[in-house]
Design an enzyme around this catalytic site. Structure first.
Site, PDB file in Angstrom:
ATOM      1  CB  CYS A 238       1.664 -49.572  22.415  1.00  0.00           C
ATOM      2  SG  CYS A 238       2.610 -51.116  22.487  1.00  0.00           S
ATOM      3  NE  ARG A 243       1.122 -50.113  18.464  1.00  0.00           N
ATOM      4  CZ  ARG A 243      -0.143 -49.681  18.425  1.00  0.00           C
ATOM      5  NH1 ARG A 243      -0.489 -48.708  17.592  1.00  0.00           N
ATOM      6  NH2 ARG A 243      -1.059 -50.213  19.213  1.00  0.00           N
TER       7      ARG A 243
END
Length: 281
Positions: A238, A243
């Protein structure tokens, strides 16, 4: 949750409520917004501040094995303690912590499905009281970097037919339309776009509206439909790895994929590397 490959790595809010006084269980809150813990947290939970607790103060890396041991000892955690992680943002940093704790070999790890949002929606109790636990002697394993990817490994595999890169950022970040995320100045990069060959599967596609994870059937359809299958060598990324750790958790713990690594250098690193190849529409 029984349809997941490793259902033991998830617990629901009811399970957590029943184990608030269990001395063999330690709750850890890991938030993107590090001030939330002081606003209120689940009784007995300790605070993991990602800016302080697990980051090396000089190099862009995690704390070493010795400092990780000190952290766990300070929280009164033993090697056989069951750790339950939860937080805001659909458990971004809870998944990031799960991944890092696995790097150092802790096995009894769980994530509270739905995180803070679900606990709050159910109007379960919060407290501002900070718990204090007797220190322990914790022994971590040497870092297992088989579940971590580095930039040279990513670059070396760009033409590997069995490699699958998953960019879990938003479509706007993936295309380069959004170079800097608002309120995330520490996650900037000099260029926008994505790593060549990466498939854009935003982390949020794996989550329900209440913050819980989607069913195993739905998850298999999401990733299998993009040719992300268990036989592939998969790397997620990410901007800084939090994430993408959420997607790493989904693939490894919920679907049982055997070869998945999280590239925590992610776009903050790749997007500023001299001569690093980048794709844009």
């Amino acid at each position: 949750m029984s349809d997941y490959a490793h259902p033991e790595t998830l617990v629901d809010t009811g399970w957590v409520a029943e184990h608030l006084n269990d001395s063999k269980v330690r709750l850890i809150e890991a938030d993107e917004d590090v001030l939330l813990y002081e606003v209120g947290h689940i009784p007995g939970a300790v605070k993991l501040d990602w800016h302080v607790d697990v980051q090396d103060p000089v190099s862009r890396d995690f704390v070493d094995q010795q400092d990780f041991e000190k952290l766990m000892s300070r929280w009164g955690i033993s090697n056989d303690t069951t750790i339950v992680l939860y937080g805001d943002k659909n458990n971004w940093y809870a998944a990031y912590s799960f991944w890092l704790f696995r790097v150092y070999g802790h096995q009894n790890l769980k994530i509270m499905n739905g995180g803070r949002a679900k606990w709050e929606a159910e109007k379960r109790p919060y407290t501002k009281e900070v718990p204090h636990y007797a220190p322990t002697t914790y022994h971590a394993q040497p870092a297992n970097e088989d579940i971590r990817a580095f930039r040279d490994q990513v670059a070396a595999g760009l033409k590997d037919a069995n490699r699958r890169l998953i960019d879990v950022r938003s479509p706007q970040e993936f295309t380069g339309e959004m170079l800097h995320m608002v309120n995330y100045p520490q996650e900037g990069a000099q260029r926008g776009g994505h790593i060549p060959g990466a498939k854009n599967i935003p982390w949020s596609t794996a989550a329900n509206s209440d913050g819980t994870f989607k069913s195993a059937e739905d998850l298999r359809e999401i990733y299998g439909g993009k040719d992300i299958t268990p036989d592939k060598d998969v790397i997620t990324y990410c901007r800084i790895g939090e994430r993408s750790a959420h997607t790493w958790f989904v693939l490894t713990q919920l679907l049982g994929y055997p070869n998945v690594r999280n590239y925590d250098g992610s776009w903050t690193e790749w997007g500023s590397l001299v001569r690093a190849p980048i794709e844009r529409p």
